[in-house]
Design a protein around this motif. Structure first.
Motif, PDB file in Angstrom:
ATOM      1  N   LEU A  85       0.838  -1.213   0.000  1.00  0.00           N
ATOM      2  CA  LEU A  85       0.000   0.000   0.000  1.00  0.00           C
ATOM      3  C   LEU A  85       0.864   1.250   0.000  1.00  0.00           C
ATOM      4  N   ALA A 101      -2.179  -0.739  -4.591  1.00  0.00           N
ATOM      5  CA  ALA A 101      -3.395  -0.929  -3.793  1.00  0.00           C
ATOM      6  C   ALA A 101      -4.044  -2.290  -4.020  1.00  0.00           C
ATOM      7  N   VAL A 131      -7.363   0.130   2.884  1.00  0.00           N
ATOM      8  CA  VAL A 131      -7.069   0.075   1.441  1.00  0.00           C
ATOM      9  C   VAL A 131      -8.263   0.595   0.643  1.00  0.00           C
TER      10      VAL A 131
END
Length: 416
Positions: free
Chosen positions: A247, A252, A285
């Motif tokens: 991340l 992502a 996320v």
């Protein structure tokens, strides 16, 4: 820690050093019985090996001195002297009772010191000189060698060479039998590796952190469950570390997959803390990539697992922030108030500030300008309390905007 070290030294036969650590522990925790018993048993072991101090007679002479470290630190000018006759000196220079190999085994690291002192004896000019306190160098050297001889005698009595050789052979046989990794070694490797992974991530090196985590994951997957009893829990934790690093690197989708793997492992092995951690990370996320409803779903599932008021404060705040992004102001206000309540329970001023701002922003969306102004003013007081200048400036701007909206609303009402 001091007690365990003292016990280990005593078991090894290092009675003098064990006594030192028992004393250190006793000074820190005099109420504990273990330290006093340790001091007594160490002293008894030393006396059994080298005899009572009463058997040593010290005499004060002007020509020969014995200086203890304590006496030297307390009274630099005080001289305690040892009697060493010329015959004894000559004998000390000439005698080589033990085989060097035997002495090396008995003295260990101190053997190098003894060899150095014996080398100094050969320097006649140095031996004839004296220190500033009037002590002859030869006497200091001979007293040091005598001490080391006494120590080697002590070790010979406590654990003879033949006993040491046998112990070493037994250890070697045991190592051959125990081909599997020792739990302590596995534990040290895991702890050290996890610390390195965390330090690399917090030190703005997500790529290095990710590579390290992947390497450790591959290593642990090759070990059996007997060697690593909590293997599944650890594998999940490493997937979590990899996801956090991904991340930070802007990956992502890869991060989301890593955290979902962590969640799946946690559910398969019924690990509540790991489930909570995975849901937390999945929500982060989703929020980062703008999928606010998915983030809300993940975090709302985590709410019953939150253990502290501080954790609930953060969780309610983030859910409220997501609802605000989705223009669901009423839900945002409700979660903001829940966050504020948890922050009050925890007594955390900074989170009280964040929660109050969230409530005020939701009220602006709901056009409850009077309530919004009151909450922004409360938030401003909190920001001043923790000396957060950036927050103060932002709140003042927000207050100005809300006040203008409130005035316009009042004008419209008067016109109506």
């Amino acid at each position: 820690g001091l007690y365990q070290k003292a016990e280990a030294l005593y078991t090894m036969g290092d009675f003098e050093f064990a006594l030192v650590f028992y004393h250190r522990g006793y000074r820190l925790r005099p109420e504990l019985q273990q330290f006093r018993l340790g001091i007594e048993k160490s002293q008894e072991a030393i006396l059994n090996c080298i005899g009572s101090p009463s058997s040593v007679k010290l005499e004060n002479k002007e020509d020969l001195c014995f200086i203890s470290r304590q006496a030297e630190s307390k009274k630099a000018d005080q001289k305690l002297q040892i009697k060493l006759t010329e015959d004894q000196k000559w004998t000390r220079k000439q005698e080589h009772v033990r085989n060097p190999k035997t002495e090396r085994q008995l003295l260990g690291e101190l053997y190098a010191d003894k060899a150095y002192l014996e080398k100094l004896l050969k320097d006649k000019d140095l031996m004839e000189s004296s220190t500033k306190q009037g002590i002859k160098v030869v006497d200091l050297v001979l007293s040091g060698i005598s001490y080391l001889d006494a120590r080697s005698e002590f070790w010979q009595q406590q654990k003879p060479i033949y006993a040491r050789v046998r112990e070493r052979k037994l250890r070697q046989q045991r190592w051959i039998r125990e081909k599997k990794r020792k739990p302590a070694e596995v534990g040290r490797y895991i702890v050290k590796s996890m610390e390195e992974i965390d330090m690399l991530l917090t030190g703005n090196s997500p790529e290095a952190s990710c590579k390290k985590a992947e390497h450790v994951l591959k290593t642990i997957q090759g070990w059996s469950e007997e060697e690593v009893p909590n293997k599944n829990e650890l594998i999940g934790n490493l997937h979590s570390c990899i996801g956090n690093a991904q991340l930070e690197m802007g990956q992502a989708e890869a991060a989301l997959q890593s955290h979902k793997t962590d969640l799946e492992l946690a559910r398969q092995n019924d690990l509540p803390d790991a489930i909570s951690r995975a849901l937390d990370n999945i929500g982060r996320v989703y929020a980062r990539i703008g999928k606010f409803q998915e983030a809300i779903d993940s975090w709302e599932e985590k709410i019953p697992m939150a253990k502290s008021s501080l954790e609930k404060t953060w969780l309610f705040h983030e859910i409220g922030r997501c609802y605000l992004e989705l223009n669901k102001a009423e839900a945002a206000q409700n979660y903001g108030q829940k966050s504020l309540q948890s922050a009050d329970e925890e007594g955390d001023v900074e989170w009280q500030l964040h929660a109050t701002v969230l409530v005020a922003q939701a009220q602006v969306k709901l056009k409850s300008y009077r309530s919004a102004i009151m909450n922004f003013e409360k938030a401003l007081e909190k920001a001043k309390l923790i000396h957060n200048e950036a927050a103060q400036k932002a709140i003042i701007i927000a207050l100005d905007d809300v006040s203008k909206s409130f005035i316009e609303e009042l004008k419209e009402r008067r016109e109506e």
